[in-house]
Design an enzyme around this catalytic site. Structure first.
Site, PDB file in Angstrom:
ATOM      1  N   GLU A 124      46.623  44.597  39.716  1.00  0.00           N
ATOM      2  CA  GLU A 124      46.892  43.705  38.599  1.00  0.00           C
ATOM      3  C   GLU A 124      48.052  44.192  37.517  1.00  0.00           C
ATOM      4  OE1 GLU A 124      43.465  43.177  35.748  1.00  0.00           O
ATOM      5  OE2 GLU A 124      44.467  41.938  34.525  1.00  0.00           O
ATOM      6  N   ASN A 150      42.191  39.772  33.821  1.00  0.00           N
ATOM      7  CA  ASN A 150      42.322  39.215  32.533  1.00  0.00           C
ATOM      8  C   ASN A 150      43.989  38.573  32.550  1.00  0.00           C
ATOM      9  OD1 ASN A 150      39.844  39.835  32.120  1.00  0.00           O
ATOM     10  ND2 ASN A 150      40.289  41.308  30.949  1.00  0.00           N
ATOM     11  N   ASN A 209      39.719  33.825  36.553  1.00  0.00           N
ATOM     12  CA  ASN A 209      39.055  35.267  36.282  1.00  0.00           C
ATOM     13  C   ASN A 209      38.372  35.260  35.044  1.00  0.00           C
ATOM     14  OD1 ASN A 209      39.010  38.368  36.925  1.00  0.00           O
ATOM     15  ND2 ASN A 209      39.701  38.069  34.818  1.00  0.00           N
ATOM     16  N   GLU A 210      36.801  35.564  35.321  1.00  0.00           N
ATOM     17  CA  GLU A 210      35.827  36.017  34.197  1.00  0.00           C
ATOM     18  C   GLU A 210      36.059  35.000  33.278  1.00  0.00           C
ATOM     19  OE1 GLU A 210      36.398  40.067  33.027  1.00  0.00           O
ATOM     20  OE2 GLU A 210      35.450  40.937  34.894  1.00  0.00           O
ATOM     21  N   TYR A 220      31.243  47.031  36.767  1.00  0.00           N
ATOM     22  CA  TYR A 220      31.641  48.263  36.770  1.00  0.00           C
ATOM     23  C   TYR A 220      30.545  49.250  36.342  1.00  0.00           C
ATOM     24  CZ  TYR A 220      36.362  46.080  36.877  1.00  0.00           C
ATOM     25  OH  TYR A 220      37.538  45.604  37.416  1.00  0.00           O
ATOM     26  N   GLU A 223      35.617  42.360  42.051  1.00  0.00           N
ATOM     27  CA  GLU A 223      36.011  43.566  41.007  1.00  0.00           C
ATOM     28  C   GLU A 223      34.714  44.652  41.010  1.00  0.00           C
ATOM     29  OE1 GLU A 223      37.644  42.974  37.121  1.00  0.00           O
ATOM     30  OE2 GLU A 223      38.846  41.365  37.766  1.00  0.00           O
ATOM     31  N   GLN A 277      40.919  49.174  40.687  1.00  0.00           N
ATOM     32  CA  GLN A 277      41.899  48.525  41.123  1.00  0.00           C
ATOM     33  C   GLN A 277      42.652  49.773  42.473  1.00  0.00           C
ATOM     34  OE1 GLN A 277      44.428  47.086  38.224  1.00  0.00           O
ATOM     35  NE2 GLN A 277      42.788  46.137  37.066  1.00  0.00           N
TER      36      GLN A 277
END
Ligand code: AHR
Length: 519
Positions: free
Chosen positions: A27, A72, A172-173, A244, A307, A364
Protein backbone atom coordinates in the site's frame (compact mmCIF):
# COMPACT_ATOMS: atom_id res chain seq x y z
CA UNK A 1 5.78 -34.34 28.83
CA UNK A 2 2.40 -33.97 27.16
CA UNK A 3 1.56 -35.70 23.91
CA UNK A 4 -0.65 -34.74 20.97
CA UNK A 5 -1.75 -37.18 18.28
CA UNK A 6 -2.49 -36.56 14.65
CA UNK A 7 -3.82 -38.78 11.89
CA UNK A 8 -3.52 -37.91 8.27
CA UNK A 9 -4.53 -39.66 5.12
CA UNK A 10 -4.18 -38.71 1.47
CA UNK A 11 -7.91 -39.31 1.06
CA UNK A 12 -9.00 -36.92 3.84
CA UNK A 13 -8.86 -33.81 1.70
CA UNK A 14 -10.05 -30.32 2.49
CA UNK A 15 -9.40 -28.88 -0.96
CA UNK A 16 -6.85 -27.72 -3.48
CA UNK A 17 -4.67 -24.90 -2.19
CA UNK A 18 -4.87 -21.86 -4.43
CA UNK A 19 -1.31 -20.46 -4.34
CA UNK A 20 -2.85 -16.99 -4.05
CA UNK A 21 -3.59 -17.79 -0.42
CA UNK A 22 0.07 -16.81 0.14
CA UNK A 23 -0.43 -13.33 -1.26
CA UNK A 24 0.82 -10.08 0.20
CA UNK A 25 -0.04 -6.41 0.08
CA UNK A 26 1.78 -3.21 -0.91
CA UNK A 27 0.00 0.00 0.00
CA UNK A 28 1.04 3.61 -0.44
CA UNK A 29 1.34 3.86 3.32
CA UNK A 30 4.29 4.81 5.47
CA UNK A 31 7.51 3.39 4.03
CA UNK A 32 6.04 0.40 2.25
CA UNK A 33 6.49 1.84 -1.26
CA UNK A 34 8.89 4.76 -0.76
CA UNK A 35 11.92 3.57 1.18
CA UNK A 36 10.60 0.01 0.96
CA UNK A 37 10.28 -1.47 -2.51
CA UNK A 38 11.23 1.78 -4.28
CA UNK A 39 14.20 3.89 -3.31
CA UNK A 40 16.07 5.49 -6.22
CA UNK A 41 19.61 6.24 -5.17
CA UNK A 42 19.80 3.31 -2.77
CA UNK A 43 23.00 1.30 -3.15
CA UNK A 44 21.05 -1.74 -4.39
CA UNK A 45 18.50 0.13 -6.54
CA UNK A 46 18.24 -0.81 -10.21
CA UNK A 47 17.69 1.76 -12.94
CA UNK A 48 13.96 1.82 -12.11
CA UNK A 49 14.66 2.62 -8.45
CA UNK A 50 13.67 -0.84 -7.17
CA UNK A 51 15.70 -2.05 -4.20
CA UNK A 52 17.29 -5.36 -5.15
CA UNK A 53 17.93 -6.36 -1.54
CA UNK A 54 14.17 -6.15 -0.94
CA UNK A 55 13.35 -7.94 -4.18
CA UNK A 56 15.67 -10.80 -3.20
CA UNK A 57 13.82 -11.22 0.08
CA UNK A 58 10.44 -11.04 -1.64
CA UNK A 59 11.49 -13.71 -4.16
CA UNK A 60 12.69 -15.91 -1.32
CA UNK A 61 9.18 -15.69 0.17
CA UNK A 62 7.68 -16.97 -3.12
CA UNK A 63 4.81 -14.47 -2.99
CA UNK A 64 2.38 -15.39 -5.79
CA UNK A 65 0.23 -12.24 -5.79
CA UNK A 66 0.45 -8.73 -4.33
CA UNK A 67 -2.50 -6.43 -3.65
CA UNK A 68 -1.94 -2.78 -4.61
CA UNK A 69 -2.21 0.27 -4.09
CA UNK A 70 -4.36 0.14 -0.90
CA UNK A 71 -5.92 -0.20 1.61
CA UNK A 72 -7.44 2.99 2.87
CA UNK A 73 -5.19 4.85 0.42
CA UNK A 74 -7.10 3.58 -2.61
CA UNK A 75 -10.35 5.22 -1.53
CA UNK A 76 -8.96 8.67 -2.38
CA UNK A 77 -6.63 7.63 -5.18
CA UNK A 78 -6.93 8.95 -8.71
CA UNK A 79 -5.05 6.35 -10.74
CA UNK A 80 -4.41 8.85 -13.53
CA UNK A 81 -2.13 10.77 -11.13
CA UNK A 82 0.25 7.81 -11.16
CA UNK A 83 0.74 7.20 -14.88
CA UNK A 84 2.56 9.07 -17.64
CA UNK A 85 5.71 11.19 -17.39
CA UNK A 86 6.86 11.41 -13.78
CA UNK A 87 7.67 15.10 -13.93
CA UNK A 88 4.04 15.84 -14.82
CA UNK A 89 2.51 13.82 -11.98
CA UNK A 90 0.84 15.85 -9.24
CA UNK A 91 1.82 15.75 -5.60
CA UNK A 92 -1.33 15.16 -3.55
CA UNK A 93 -2.46 15.03 0.05
CA UNK A 94 -3.21 11.42 0.96
CA UNK A 95 -6.10 11.81 3.40
CA UNK A 96 -6.01 8.18 4.50
CA UNK A 97 -2.59 8.37 6.13
CA UNK A 98 -2.23 12.17 6.32
CA UNK A 99 0.89 11.92 4.16
CA UNK A 100 2.20 13.60 1.05
CA UNK A 101 1.97 11.45 -2.06
CA UNK A 102 4.32 12.29 -4.93
CA UNK A 103 2.93 9.65 -7.30
CA UNK A 104 6.49 8.75 -8.32
CA UNK A 105 5.29 5.14 -8.23
CA UNK A 106 2.07 4.19 -10.00
CA UNK A 107 0.32 1.31 -11.73
CA UNK A 108 2.83 0.69 -14.53
CA UNK A 109 5.84 0.83 -12.23
CA UNK A 110 4.16 -1.52 -9.80
CA UNK A 111 3.41 -3.96 -12.63
CA UNK A 112 7.11 -3.87 -13.54
CA UNK A 113 8.13 -4.44 -9.94
CA UNK A 114 5.69 -7.36 -9.57
CA UNK A 115 7.17 -9.03 -12.65
CA UNK A 116 10.61 -8.85 -11.05
CA UNK A 117 9.13 -10.31 -7.86
CA UNK A 118 7.54 -13.19 -9.85
CA UNK A 119 4.16 -12.12 -8.54
CA UNK A 120 0.76 -11.35 -10.03
CA UNK A 121 -0.93 -8.05 -9.26
CA UNK A 122 -4.26 -7.85 -7.41
CA UNK A 123 -5.44 -4.35 -8.23
CA UNK A 124 -7.78 -2.54 -5.85
CA UNK A 125 -9.99 0.19 -7.32
CA UNK A 126 -11.30 3.37 -5.75
CA UNK A 127 -14.96 3.07 -4.79
CA UNK A 128 -14.65 5.79 -2.13
CA UNK A 129 -14.29 8.94 -4.22
CA UNK A 130 -14.08 6.95 -7.45
CA UNK A 131 -16.85 6.25 -9.94
CA UNK A 132 -17.94 3.53 -12.35
CA UNK A 133 -16.37 5.65 -15.04
CA UNK A 134 -12.93 6.01 -13.43
CA UNK A 135 -12.83 2.29 -12.71
CA UNK A 136 -13.88 1.07 -16.15
CA UNK A 137 -11.30 3.45 -17.62
CA UNK A 138 -8.65 1.87 -15.41
CA UNK A 139 -9.58 -1.62 -16.62
CA UNK A 140 -9.39 -0.37 -20.21
CA UNK A 141 -6.02 1.28 -19.51
CA UNK A 142 -4.57 -1.87 -17.95
CA UNK A 143 -6.13 -4.75 -19.85
CA UNK A 144 -7.33 -3.63 -23.28
CA UNK A 145 -4.71 -4.30 -25.98
CA UNK A 146 -4.95 -0.99 -27.92
CA UNK A 147 -7.14 0.99 -30.29
CA UNK A 148 -9.18 2.86 -27.65
CA UNK A 149 -8.50 6.09 -25.74
CA UNK A 150 -7.24 4.58 -22.48
CA UNK A 151 -5.43 1.60 -23.96
CA UNK A 152 -3.64 3.92 -26.39
CA UNK A 153 -2.81 6.22 -23.47
CA UNK A 154 -1.03 3.27 -21.82
CA UNK A 155 0.81 2.57 -25.08
CA UNK A 156 1.83 6.24 -25.23
CA UNK A 157 3.21 5.82 -21.69
CA UNK A 158 5.66 3.24 -23.00
CA UNK A 159 3.69 0.10 -22.11
CA UNK A 160 2.72 -1.52 -25.41
CA UNK A 161 1.41 -4.80 -23.99
CA UNK A 162 -1.67 -4.89 -21.75
CA UNK A 163 -1.01 -5.88 -18.14
CA UNK A 164 -3.85 -8.41 -18.18
CA UNK A 165 -4.43 -8.08 -14.44
CA UNK A 166 -6.79 -10.88 -13.51
CA UNK A 167 -7.78 -10.17 -9.90
CA UNK A 168 -9.46 -6.92 -8.83
CA UNK A 169 -10.84 -5.63 -5.51
CA UNK A 170 -13.98 -3.50 -5.58
CA UNK A 171 -12.85 -0.86 -3.07
CA UNK A 172 -11.55 -1.25 0.46
CA UNK A 173 -13.25 -1.43 3.88
CA UNK A 174 -16.23 0.55 2.64
CA UNK A 175 -18.14 -0.21 5.87
CA UNK A 176 -15.69 1.83 7.96
CA UNK A 177 -16.34 5.44 8.96
CA UNK A 178 -12.59 6.06 8.62
CA UNK A 179 -12.83 5.27 4.93
CA UNK A 180 -12.89 8.16 2.46
CA UNK A 181 -16.30 7.88 0.85
CA UNK A 182 -17.62 5.41 3.47
CA UNK A 183 -20.97 3.95 2.43
CA UNK A 184 -23.90 2.00 3.77
CA UNK A 185 -24.16 -1.63 2.66
CA UNK A 186 -26.91 -0.77 0.17
CA UNK A 187 -25.01 2.20 -1.24
CA UNK A 188 -21.82 0.18 -1.59
CA UNK A 189 -23.60 -2.96 -2.82
CA UNK A 190 -25.31 -1.09 -5.65
CA UNK A 191 -22.15 0.75 -6.68
CA UNK A 192 -20.06 -2.43 -6.50
CA UNK A 193 -22.60 -4.31 -8.60
CA UNK A 194 -22.81 -1.65 -11.30
CA UNK A 195 -19.03 -1.20 -11.33
CA UNK A 196 -18.51 -4.96 -11.56
CA UNK A 197 -20.81 -5.19 -14.57
CA UNK A 198 -18.99 -2.36 -16.37
CA UNK A 199 -15.56 -3.82 -15.53
CA UNK A 200 -16.52 -7.24 -16.88
CA UNK A 201 -17.93 -5.65 -20.02
CA UNK A 202 -14.49 -4.16 -20.64
CA UNK A 203 -12.71 -7.42 -19.78
CA UNK A 204 -14.85 -10.53 -19.15
CA UNK A 205 -11.83 -12.56 -18.05
CA UNK A 206 -11.26 -10.69 -14.77
CA UNK A 207 -12.17 -11.90 -11.28
CA UNK A 208 -13.69 -9.57 -8.72
CA UNK A 209 -13.74 -9.38 -4.93
CA UNK A 210 -16.48 -7.44 -3.14
CA UNK A 211 -15.70 -5.76 0.19
CA UNK A 212 -16.80 -7.64 3.24
CA UNK A 213 -16.61 -6.10 6.70
CA UNK A 214 -13.43 -4.46 7.99
CA UNK A 215 -13.48 -6.96 10.84
CA UNK A 216 -16.07 -9.12 12.58
CA UNK A 217 -16.47 -6.70 15.52
CA UNK A 218 -18.02 -4.09 13.23
CA UNK A 219 -21.59 -3.35 14.34
CA UNK A 220 -22.84 -4.00 10.81
CA UNK A 221 -21.21 -7.44 10.57
CA UNK A 222 -22.50 -9.83 9.12
CA UNK A 223 -25.53 -7.92 7.82
CA UNK A 224 -23.06 -6.01 5.67
CA UNK A 225 -21.98 -9.19 3.86
CA UNK A 226 -25.57 -10.38 3.37
CA UNK A 227 -26.71 -7.03 1.94
CA UNK A 228 -23.64 -6.49 -0.25
CA UNK A 229 -23.93 -10.01 -1.65
CA UNK A 230 -27.60 -9.53 -2.26
CA UNK A 231 -26.56 -6.81 -4.71
CA UNK A 232 -23.44 -8.42 -6.11
CA UNK A 233 -23.60 -12.23 -5.81
CA UNK A 234 -24.00 -12.88 -9.53
CA UNK A 235 -21.22 -10.51 -10.54
CA UNK A 236 -18.40 -11.19 -8.12
CA UNK A 237 -16.21 -14.17 -7.34
CA UNK A 238 -14.97 -13.40 -3.82
CA UNK A 239 -15.97 -11.61 -0.64
CA UNK A 240 -13.12 -10.10 1.38
CA UNK A 241 -12.21 -10.50 5.05
CA UNK A 242 -9.82 -8.33 7.07
CA UNK A 243 -8.48 -8.97 10.56
CA UNK A 244 -5.50 -7.81 12.62
CA UNK A 245 -4.69 -9.42 15.95
CA UNK A 246 -3.22 -7.82 19.05
CA UNK A 247 -1.79 -9.01 22.33
CA UNK A 248 -4.00 -7.15 24.77
CA UNK A 249 -5.07 -7.56 28.38
CA UNK A 250 -7.55 -10.37 28.83
CA UNK A 251 -11.16 -9.31 28.65
CA UNK A 252 -13.38 -11.03 31.15
CA UNK A 253 -17.07 -10.66 31.86
CA UNK A 254 -17.51 -9.84 35.55
CA UNK A 255 -20.94 -9.32 37.06
CA UNK A 256 -22.42 -8.48 33.70
CA UNK A 257 -19.82 -5.81 32.87
CA UNK A 258 -16.88 -6.39 30.56
CA UNK A 259 -13.66 -5.32 32.20
CA UNK A 260 -10.05 -5.55 31.18
CA UNK A 261 -7.71 -7.21 33.61
CA UNK A 262 -3.95 -7.38 33.46
CA UNK A 263 -4.13 -10.70 35.22
CA UNK A 264 -4.79 -13.86 33.28
CA UNK A 265 -2.84 -15.56 30.58
CA UNK A 266 -2.39 -12.71 28.12
CA UNK A 267 -0.02 -14.73 25.95
CA UNK A 268 -2.31 -17.78 26.06
CA UNK A 269 -5.18 -15.68 24.74
CA UNK A 270 -2.96 -14.06 22.11
CA UNK A 271 -1.77 -17.45 20.86
CA UNK A 272 -5.39 -18.55 20.57
CA UNK A 273 -6.39 -15.77 18.13
CA UNK A 274 -6.54 -18.24 15.28
CA UNK A 275 -9.69 -19.65 16.91
CA UNK A 276 -11.25 -16.24 16.36
CA UNK A 277 -10.11 -16.31 12.74
CA UNK A 278 -11.58 -19.78 12.31
CA UNK A 279 -14.96 -18.66 13.60
CA UNK A 280 -14.85 -15.56 11.42
CA UNK A 281 -14.14 -17.60 8.28
CA UNK A 282 -16.88 -20.07 9.14
CA UNK A 283 -19.45 -17.35 9.66
CA UNK A 284 -18.57 -15.58 6.40
CA UNK A 285 -18.93 -18.90 4.55
CA UNK A 286 -22.31 -19.37 6.25
CA UNK A 287 -23.41 -15.87 5.18
CA UNK A 288 -22.33 -16.49 1.57
CA UNK A 289 -24.23 -19.76 1.53
CA UNK A 290 -27.30 -18.13 3.06
CA UNK A 291 -27.37 -15.62 0.19
CA UNK A 292 -26.73 -18.45 -2.26
CA UNK A 293 -29.74 -20.35 -0.90
CA UNK A 294 -31.93 -17.25 -1.02
CA UNK A 295 -30.96 -16.65 -4.63
CA UNK A 296 -31.23 -20.34 -5.59
CA UNK A 297 -27.79 -19.82 -7.09
CA UNK A 298 -25.51 -22.58 -8.32
CA UNK A 299 -22.26 -20.75 -7.74
CA UNK A 300 -20.45 -20.98 -4.41
CA UNK A 301 -18.76 -17.73 -3.49
CA UNK A 302 -15.10 -17.95 -2.47
CA UNK A 303 -13.30 -15.99 0.22
CA UNK A 304 -10.37 -13.60 -0.07
CA UNK A 305 -8.76 -12.77 3.28
CA UNK A 306 -6.96 -9.85 1.69
CA UNK A 307 -5.66 -8.24 4.90
CA UNK A 308 -4.46 -10.22 7.87
CA UNK A 309 -1.63 -10.01 10.37
CA UNK A 310 -0.62 -9.06 13.90
CA UNK A 311 -0.79 -5.32 14.63
CA UNK A 312 -0.35 -3.68 18.01
CA UNK A 313 3.26 -2.70 18.80
CA UNK A 314 3.43 0.60 16.91
CA UNK A 315 -0.03 2.01 17.48
CA UNK A 316 0.88 4.45 20.29
CA UNK A 317 3.95 5.69 18.41
CA UNK A 318 1.88 6.21 15.27
CA UNK A 319 -0.44 8.63 17.05
CA UNK A 320 2.49 11.04 17.26
CA UNK A 321 3.33 11.06 13.54
CA UNK A 322 3.31 14.63 12.17
CA UNK A 323 0.84 15.01 9.29
CA UNK A 324 1.75 15.56 5.65
CA UNK A 325 5.22 14.09 5.74
CA UNK A 326 6.47 12.12 2.76
CA UNK A 327 6.70 8.39 3.58
CA UNK A 328 6.85 8.71 7.38
CA UNK A 329 7.42 5.52 9.38
CA UNK A 330 3.93 4.19 10.19
CA UNK A 331 2.91 0.81 11.58
CA UNK A 332 6.49 -0.44 11.69
CA UNK A 333 5.95 -3.41 13.94
CA UNK A 334 8.99 -5.01 15.58
CA UNK A 335 7.65 -8.57 15.46
CA UNK A 336 8.52 -11.05 18.21
CA UNK A 337 8.65 -14.83 18.30
CA UNK A 338 5.17 -14.75 19.87
CA UNK A 339 3.88 -12.81 16.88
CA UNK A 340 5.46 -15.34 14.52
CA UNK A 341 3.66 -18.15 16.35
CA UNK A 342 0.33 -16.35 15.99
CA UNK A 343 1.06 -15.81 12.29
CA UNK A 344 1.84 -19.54 12.01
CA UNK A 345 -1.48 -20.42 13.65
CA UNK A 346 -3.31 -18.03 11.31
CA UNK A 347 -1.68 -19.60 8.24
CA UNK A 348 -2.65 -23.07 9.48
CA UNK A 349 -6.21 -21.90 10.03
CA UNK A 350 -6.47 -20.48 6.53
CA UNK A 351 -5.17 -23.72 5.03
CA UNK A 352 -7.84 -25.60 6.94
CA UNK A 353 -10.37 -23.66 4.85
CA UNK A 354 -8.61 -24.26 1.53
CA UNK A 355 -11.88 -25.37 -0.05
CA UNK A 356 -13.44 -21.89 0.25
CA UNK A 357 -10.57 -19.55 1.10
CA UNK A 358 -8.81 -19.07 -2.21
CA UNK A 359 -6.88 -15.83 -1.72
CA UNK A 360 -5.27 -14.10 1.23
CA UNK A 361 -2.80 -11.25 1.64
CA UNK A 362 -0.51 -10.83 4.58
CA UNK A 363 -0.67 -7.08 5.25
CA UNK A 364 1.74 -5.76 4.31
CA UNK A 365 5.01 -6.70 2.60
CA UNK A 366 7.71 -4.18 3.51
CA UNK A 367 8.11 -1.93 6.58
CA UNK A 368 4.38 -1.48 7.24
CA UNK A 369 3.12 -4.46 9.32
CA UNK A 370 5.68 -6.40 7.39
CA UNK A 371 7.78 -9.54 7.21
CA UNK A 372 10.54 -7.46 5.58
CA UNK A 373 12.04 -4.31 7.11
CA UNK A 374 14.43 -1.79 5.66
CA UNK A 375 16.48 1.15 6.78
CA UNK A 376 16.11 4.01 4.32
CA UNK A 377 19.55 4.23 2.73
CA UNK A 378 20.59 1.10 4.65
CA UNK A 379 20.02 -2.62 4.88
CA UNK A 380 17.02 -4.93 4.81
CA UNK A 381 16.19 -7.77 7.18
CA UNK A 382 13.70 -10.56 7.83
CA UNK A 383 11.29 -10.09 10.72
CA UNK A 384 10.27 -13.13 12.80
CA UNK A 385 6.96 -13.45 10.92
CA UNK A 386 8.88 -13.83 7.67
CA UNK A 387 9.66 -17.44 8.48
CA UNK A 388 6.24 -19.06 8.95
CA UNK A 389 5.03 -17.11 5.94
CA UNK A 390 7.96 -18.29 3.80
CA UNK A 391 7.67 -21.91 4.95
CA UNK A 392 3.94 -22.04 4.24
CA UNK A 393 4.35 -20.37 0.87
CA UNK A 394 7.22 -22.61 -0.24
CA UNK A 395 6.16 -25.93 1.24
CA UNK A 396 2.38 -25.63 1.66
CA UNK A 397 1.38 -26.26 -1.94
CA UNK A 398 -0.95 -28.86 -3.46
CA UNK A 399 -3.87 -30.13 -1.40
CA UNK A 400 -4.76 -29.35 2.20
CA UNK A 401 -5.34 -32.50 4.22
CA UNK A 402 -7.87 -32.73 7.00
CA UNK A 403 -5.67 -33.68 9.94
CA UNK A 404 -7.46 -35.36 12.82
CA UNK A 405 -6.01 -33.85 16.00
CA UNK A 406 -6.18 -35.08 19.54
CA UNK A 407 -4.36 -32.54 21.71
CA UNK A 408 -4.25 -31.51 25.35
CA UNK A 409 -5.66 -28.04 25.84
CA UNK A 410 -5.63 -25.11 28.26
CA UNK A 411 -8.48 -23.07 29.65
CA UNK A 412 -8.87 -19.53 28.36
CA UNK A 413 -11.45 -16.89 29.36
CA UNK A 414 -12.13 -15.93 25.74
CA UNK A 415 -11.95 -19.24 23.95
CA UNK A 416 -12.63 -21.82 26.70
CA UNK A 417 -10.47 -24.78 25.67
CA UNK A 418 -7.47 -23.99 23.47
CA UNK A 419 -5.54 -26.96 22.02
CA UNK A 420 -1.81 -26.87 22.66
CA UNK A 421 -1.29 -28.14 19.14
CA UNK A 422 -2.37 -26.20 16.07
CA UNK A 423 -1.67 -28.21 12.92
CA UNK A 424 -2.48 -28.85 9.30
CA UNK A 425 -0.89 -30.91 6.54
CA UNK A 426 -0.46 -30.45 2.83
CA UNK A 427 0.21 -32.96 0.08
CA UNK A 428 1.92 -31.93 -3.14
CA UNK A 429 1.39 -34.93 -5.41
CA UNK A 430 3.33 -33.42 -8.27
CA UNK A 431 6.47 -32.91 -6.21
CA UNK A 432 5.76 -36.02 -4.12
CA UNK A 433 6.05 -34.01 -0.93
CA UNK A 434 3.94 -33.67 2.17
CA UNK A 435 4.32 -31.14 4.97
CA UNK A 436 2.99 -30.98 8.49
CA UNK A 437 2.81 -27.44 9.89
CA UNK A 438 2.50 -27.37 13.66
CA UNK A 439 2.60 -24.80 16.47
CA UNK A 440 3.15 -25.80 20.07
CA UNK A 441 1.31 -23.21 22.18
CA UNK A 442 2.58 -24.66 25.45
CA UNK A 443 4.46 -22.07 27.49
CA UNK A 444 5.86 -24.51 29.98
CA UNK A 445 7.47 -27.23 27.93
CA UNK A 446 7.73 -29.34 24.80
CA UNK A 447 4.91 -31.32 23.28
CA UNK A 448 5.47 -34.78 21.88
CA UNK A 449 3.86 -35.20 18.48
CA UNK A 450 2.77 -38.66 17.47
CA UNK A 451 1.28 -39.18 14.06
CA UNK A 452 -0.40 -41.99 12.21
CA UNK A 453 0.67 -41.27 8.64
CA UNK A 454 0.01 -44.70 7.18
CA UNK A 455 -2.58 -43.10 4.92
CA UNK A 456 0.09 -41.24 2.95
CA UNK A 457 1.26 -42.78 -0.32
CA UNK A 458 3.97 -45.41 0.30
CA UNK A 459 7.63 -44.41 0.52
CA UNK A 460 7.34 -41.05 2.29
CA UNK A 461 10.01 -40.25 4.87
CA UNK A 462 10.94 -37.20 6.93
CA UNK A 463 13.46 -35.11 5.02
CA UNK A 464 13.57 -32.07 7.29
CA UNK A 465 12.13 -30.81 10.56
CA UNK A 466 12.46 -27.02 10.72
CA UNK A 467 11.88 -25.27 14.02
CA UNK A 468 11.46 -21.60 14.90
CA UNK A 469 11.99 -21.10 18.63
CA UNK A 470 13.83 -18.87 21.11
CA UNK A 471 14.25 -18.95 24.89
CA UNK A 472 12.83 -15.40 25.03
CA UNK A 473 9.37 -15.31 23.46
CA UNK A 474 9.71 -11.53 23.00
CA UNK A 475 12.92 -11.89 20.98
CA UNK A 476 12.94 -10.08 17.64
CA UNK A 477 15.19 -9.38 14.69
CA UNK A 478 16.65 -5.93 14.08
CA UNK A 479 18.94 -4.25 11.56
CA UNK A 480 21.90 -4.80 13.89
CA UNK A 481 20.90 -8.30 15.00
CA UNK A 482 18.97 -9.68 12.04
CA UNK A 483 19.43 -13.35 12.94
CA UNK A 484 18.25 -13.41 16.54
CA UNK A 485 15.17 -15.47 15.65
CA UNK A 486 15.81 -17.78 12.72
CA UNK A 487 14.69 -21.33 12.02
CA UNK A 488 17.01 -24.28 12.52
CA UNK A 489 16.76 -27.73 10.97
CA UNK A 490 17.59 -29.72 14.10
CA UNK A 491 14.08 -30.91 14.82
CA UNK A 492 13.96 -34.60 15.75
CA UNK A 493 10.86 -35.74 13.84
CA UNK A 494 11.26 -39.14 12.25
CA UNK A 495 9.03 -41.82 10.81
CA UNK A 496 8.96 -45.57 11.10
CA UNK A 497 6.35 -47.82 9.50
CA UNK A 498 4.09 -44.83 8.86
CA UNK A 499 4.29 -43.65 12.50
CA UNK A 500 5.65 -40.15 13.02
CA UNK A 501 7.30 -39.12 16.27
CA UNK A 502 8.80 -35.73 17.04
CA UNK A 503 9.29 -33.15 19.73
CA UNK A 504 7.75 -29.72 19.33
CA UNK A 505 9.75 -27.42 21.61
CA UNK A 506 7.97 -25.04 23.95
CA UNK A 507 6.44 -22.11 22.02
CA UNK A 508 7.61 -23.18 18.58
CA UNK A 509 6.67 -23.20 14.92
CA UNK A 510 7.47 -26.51 13.22
CA UNK A 511 7.62 -27.61 9.62
CA UNK A 512 7.95 -31.35 9.19
CA UNK A 513 8.71 -32.07 5.56
CA UNK A 514 8.20 -35.51 4.08
CA UNK A 515 9.04 -36.73 0.61
CA UNK A 516 9.54 -39.83 -1.42
CA UNK A 517 13.05 -38.80 -2.33
CA UNK A 518 15.98 -38.40 0.01
CA UNK A 519 17.40 -34.87 0.53
O1 AHR B 1 -3.02 -2.43 6.19
C1 AHR B 1 -3.22 -1.21 6.85
C2 AHR B 1 -4.65 -0.70 6.76
O2 AHR B 1 -5.47 -1.49 7.55
C3 AHR B 1 -5.29 -0.71 5.41
O3 AHR B 1 -5.03 0.43 4.68
C4 AHR B 1 -6.75 -0.78 5.73
O4 AHR B 1 -7.49 -1.41 4.72
C5 AHR B 1 -6.79 -1.50 7.05
O5 AHR B 1 -7.63 -0.89 7.96
Amino acid sequence: MQTANITLDQNYRIGDIDPRVYGSFVEHMGRCVYGGIFEPGHATADNQGFRQDVLDLVRELAVPIVRYPGGNFVSGYNWEDGVGPREERPTRLDLAWKSTETNAMGTNEFAEWAKLANAEVMLAVNLGTGSIDSVRNLVEYCNHPSGSYYSDLRVSHGVPEPHKFKTWCLGNEMDGRWQIGHKTADEYGRLACQTAIAMKWVDPSIELAACGSSHPKMPTYPEWEATVLDHTYEYVDYITLHRYYAKTPVRSAMQGATTETESGDVLGTFLAQSLDMDEYIQSVIATCDYVRARKRAKKHLMLSFDEWNVWYHAQEKDKKVEPWQFAPPIAEEPYTLEDALVVGCLLITMLRHADRLKMACMAQLVNVLAPISTATGGGAWRQTIYYPYMHASRFGRGTALNVQIDSPSYADPTFDAVPLLEAVATLDEEREEATVFAVNRAQDGPLVLEGDLRGLPPGYRVIEHLVLEHPDSMAKNTLDAPNTVTPHANGDAHMEDGRLTGTLPRLSWNVIRLAKRSE
